[in-house]
Scaffold this motif. Structure first.
Motif, PDB file in Angstrom:
ATOM      1  N   UNK A   1       0.999  -1.181  -0.063  1.00  0.00           N
ATOM      2  CA  UNK A   1      -0.086   0.071  -0.012  1.00  0.00           C
ATOM      3  C   UNK A   1       0.784   1.309   0.046  1.00  0.00           C
ATOM      4  N   UNK A   2       2.064   1.377   0.896  1.00  0.00           N
ATOM      5  CA  UNK A   2       2.654   2.487   1.191  1.00  0.00           C
ATOM      6  C   UNK A   2       3.489   2.677  -0.265  1.00  0.00           C
ATOM      7  N   UNK A   3       3.761   1.388  -0.820  1.00  0.00           N
ATOM      8  CA  UNK A   3       4.702   1.676  -2.357  1.00  0.00           C
ATOM      9  C   UNK A   3       3.789   2.160  -3.221  1.00  0.00           C
ATOM     10  N   UNK A   4       2.510   1.410  -3.343  1.00  0.00           N
ATOM     11  CA  UNK A   4       1.864   2.019  -4.649  1.00  0.00           C
ATOM     12  C   UNK A   4       1.511   3.400  -4.275  1.00  0.00           C
ATOM     13  N   UNK A   5       1.092   3.944  -2.968  1.00  0.00           N
ATOM     14  CA  UNK A   5       0.714   5.184  -2.768  1.00  0.00           C
ATOM     15  C   UNK A   5       1.711   6.361  -2.951  1.00  0.00           C
ATOM     16  N   UNK A   6       3.164   5.819  -2.502  1.00  0.00           N
ATOM     17  CA  UNK A   6       4.123   7.061  -2.887  1.00  0.00           C
ATOM     18  C   UNK A   6       4.646   6.993  -4.273  1.00  0.00           C
ATOM     19  N   UNK A   7       4.523   5.936  -4.949  1.00  0.00           N
ATOM     20  CA  UNK A   7       4.560   6.147  -6.572  1.00  0.00           C
ATOM     21  C   UNK A   7       3.476   7.076  -7.115  1.00  0.00           C
ATOM     22  N   UNK A   8       2.092   6.865  -6.514  1.00  0.00           N
ATOM     23  CA  UNK A   8       1.236   7.719  -7.293  1.00  0.00           C
ATOM     24  C   UNK A   8       1.442   9.139  -6.626  1.00  0.00           C
ATOM     25  N   UNK A   9       2.082   9.344  -5.813  1.00  0.00           N
ATOM     26  CA  UNK A   9       2.252  10.754  -5.362  1.00  0.00           C
ATOM     27  C   UNK A   9       3.363  11.308  -6.144  1.00  0.00           C
ATOM     28  N   UNK A  10       4.447  10.454  -6.470  1.00  0.00           N
ATOM     29  CA  UNK A  10       5.518  10.991  -7.186  1.00  0.00           C
ATOM     30  C   UNK A  10       5.186  11.292  -8.692  1.00  0.00           C
ATOM     31  N   UNK A  11       4.281  10.422  -9.132  1.00  0.00           N
ATOM     32  CA  UNK A  11       3.708  10.721 -10.393  1.00  0.00           C
ATOM     33  C   UNK A  11       2.846  12.209 -10.512  1.00  0.00           C
ATOM     34  N   UNK A  12       2.026  12.089  -9.302  1.00  0.00           N
ATOM     35  CA  UNK A  12       1.357  13.678  -9.181  1.00  0.00           C
ATOM     36  C   UNK A  12       1.949  14.705  -9.319  1.00  0.00           C
ATOM     37  N   UNK A  13       2.954  14.738  -8.876  1.00  0.00           N
ATOM     38  CA  UNK A  13       4.045  15.851  -8.570  1.00  0.00           C
ATOM     39  C   UNK A  13       4.618  16.239 -10.063  1.00  0.00           C
ATOM     40  N   UNK A  14       4.879  15.260 -10.850  1.00  0.00           N
ATOM     41  CA  UNK A  14       4.925  15.646 -12.127  1.00  0.00           C
ATOM     42  C   UNK A  14       3.786  16.040 -12.996  1.00  0.00           C
ATOM     43  N   UNK A  15       2.857  15.479 -12.756  1.00  0.00           N
ATOM     44  CA  UNK A  15       1.546  15.815 -13.681  1.00  0.00           C
ATOM     45  C   UNK A  15       1.234  17.381 -13.073  1.00  0.00           C
ATOM     46  N   UNK A  16       1.152  17.604 -11.673  1.00  0.00           N
ATOM     47  CA  UNK A  16       0.770  18.996 -11.251  1.00  0.00           C
ATOM     48  C   UNK A  16       2.007  20.132 -11.779  1.00  0.00           C
ATOM     49  N   UNK A  17       2.889  19.577 -12.017  1.00  0.00           N
ATOM     50  CA  UNK A  17       4.062  20.495 -12.527  1.00  0.00           C
ATOM     51  C   UNK A  17       3.418  21.469 -13.684  1.00  0.00           C
ATOM     52  N   UNK A  18       2.564  20.704 -14.420  1.00  0.00           N
ATOM     53  CA  UNK A  18       1.765  21.295 -15.709  1.00  0.00           C
ATOM     54  C   UNK A  18       1.025  22.433 -15.281  1.00  0.00           C
ATOM     55  N   UNK A  19      -0.009  22.541 -14.532  1.00  0.00           N
ATOM     56  CA  UNK A  19      -0.790  23.763 -13.943  1.00  0.00           C
ATOM     57  C   UNK A  19       0.145  24.461 -13.299  1.00  0.00           C
ATOM     58  N   UNK A  20       1.021  24.236 -12.455  1.00  0.00           N
ATOM     59  CA  UNK A  20       1.970  25.258 -11.958  1.00  0.00           C
ATOM     60  C   UNK A  20       2.550  26.119 -12.934  1.00  0.00           C
ATOM     61  N   UNK A  21       3.110  25.396 -14.106  1.00  0.00           N
ATOM     62  CA  UNK A  21       3.868  26.211 -15.132  1.00  0.00           C
ATOM     63  C   UNK A  21       2.671  27.123 -15.795  1.00  0.00           C
ATOM     64  N   UNK A  22       1.410  26.460 -15.981  1.00  0.00           N
ATOM     65  CA  UNK A  22       0.424  27.268 -16.919  1.00  0.00           C
ATOM     66  C   UNK A  22       0.066  28.695 -15.989  1.00  0.00           C
ATOM     67  N   UNK A  23       0.163  28.520 -14.674  1.00  0.00           N
ATOM     68  CA  UNK A  23      -0.266  29.672 -13.844  1.00  0.00           C
ATOM     69  C   UNK A  23       1.197  30.622 -13.749  1.00  0.00           C
ATOM     70  N   UNK A  24       2.188  30.172 -14.415  1.00  0.00           N
ATOM     71  CA  UNK A  24       3.514  31.122 -14.319  1.00  0.00           C
ATOM     72  C   UNK A  24       4.255  30.948 -13.110  1.00  0.00           C
ATOM     73  N   UNK A  25       3.975  29.610 -12.556  1.00  0.00           N
ATOM     74  CA  UNK A  25       5.091  29.388 -11.327  1.00  0.00           C
ATOM     75  C   UNK A  25       6.224  28.408 -11.683  1.00  0.00           C
ATOM     76  N   UNK A  26       7.032  28.694 -12.706  1.00  0.00           N
ATOM     77  CA  UNK A  26       7.776  28.068 -13.284  1.00  0.00           C
ATOM     78  C   UNK A  26       8.893  27.210 -12.230  1.00  0.00           C
ATOM     79  N   UNK A  27       9.416  27.980 -11.462  1.00  0.00           N
ATOM     80  CA  UNK A  27      10.277  27.458 -10.376  1.00  0.00           C
ATOM     81  C   UNK A  27       9.449  26.384  -9.509  1.00  0.00           C
TER      82      UNK A  27
END
Length: 224
Positions: A145-171
């Motif tokens: 459960x922990x392994x799957x959960x944190x893999x999903x979280x890591x993937x979510x960080x990569x996905x959420x980089x897109x809306x962050x960049x789209x809002x101008x938060x490139x850093x």
């Protein structure tokens, strides 16, 4: 003429109300990580025989007071699932609006599963447990459960980089793409150092809270 002037105001007010309604569920993803870590650290300092260099926070669900950590798992999972709903409302139909919330929901579900499948004793905790524990079926379920959960979280960080960049938060977007490296490094080092594992997992929870706040404050009624 009066109706024409009032229409834009009413529409803007409706968009503002919609955004405000979205923010409340999203707050779950902000609170979940600090709550889980705060409760875990407090218990770790109070429980006899527990040591952060020897034991994982998950093991606090063992023993007479283990119900506190079980509730901590359940509450954190519920908050993350609520946060995933809010994230979907804020991001859709823009970048990351589909997979970001789905991955955070998987992460939340992993905490519910971790509450059901307890970690194994070991590292001298609970008091009287051997230093080297054995892997049981429920312990394997907890690890999965922990392994799957944190893999999903890591993937979510990569996905959420897109809306962050789209809002101008490139850093922030760049940091969100790097964050999975730190989280997964902690997991890979778990066999050598429980403390490094805890720090990696804790960083993931804190970064999720920070990214959620950034997306929350960066949302605008015009985007709705």
């Amino acid at each position: 003429m009066t109706q024409t002037l009032n229409a834009p105001k009413n529409e803007a007010g409706s968009r503002s109300t919609s955004l405000s309604a979205s923010r409340w569920p999203l707050a779950g993803a902000v609170v979940a990580g600090p709550l889980f870590l705060g409760a875990g650290v407090a218990q770790g300092l109070a429980r006899e025989g527990f040591g952060f260099t020897r034991n994982a926070i998950s093991q606090l669900a063992l023993g007479d007071a283990g119900w506190i950590q079980t509730v901590n798992f359940l509450l954190t999972g519920a908050l993350l699932l609520t946060g995933a709903v809010g994230l979907r409302r804020v991001l859709r139909p823009g970048p990351g609006g589909t997979w970001g919330p789905v991955l955070i929901a998987v992460f939340g579900a992993s905490f519910l599963a971790a509450a059901v499948f307890q970690a194994d004793p070991g590292g001298g905790f609970p008091v009287g447990a051997p230093d080297v524990g054995t892997l049981s079926a429920h312990g394997a379920g907890h690890m999965a459960a922990g392994g799957i959960g944190y893999l999903a979280l890591s993937a979510a960080f990569v996905v959420l980089a897109r809306p962050l960049a789209a809002r101008g938060h490139r850093g922030w977007a760049l940091a969100s793409r790097i964050a999975p490296v730190l989280v997964l490094t902690g997991f890979m080092a778990s066999a050598a150092s429980v403390l490094v594992f805890t720090l990696g997992a804790g960083f993931g929870l804190c970064w999720l809270a920070a990214v959620t706040v950034r997306l929350l404050t960066g949302a605008s009624p015009e985007g709705r």
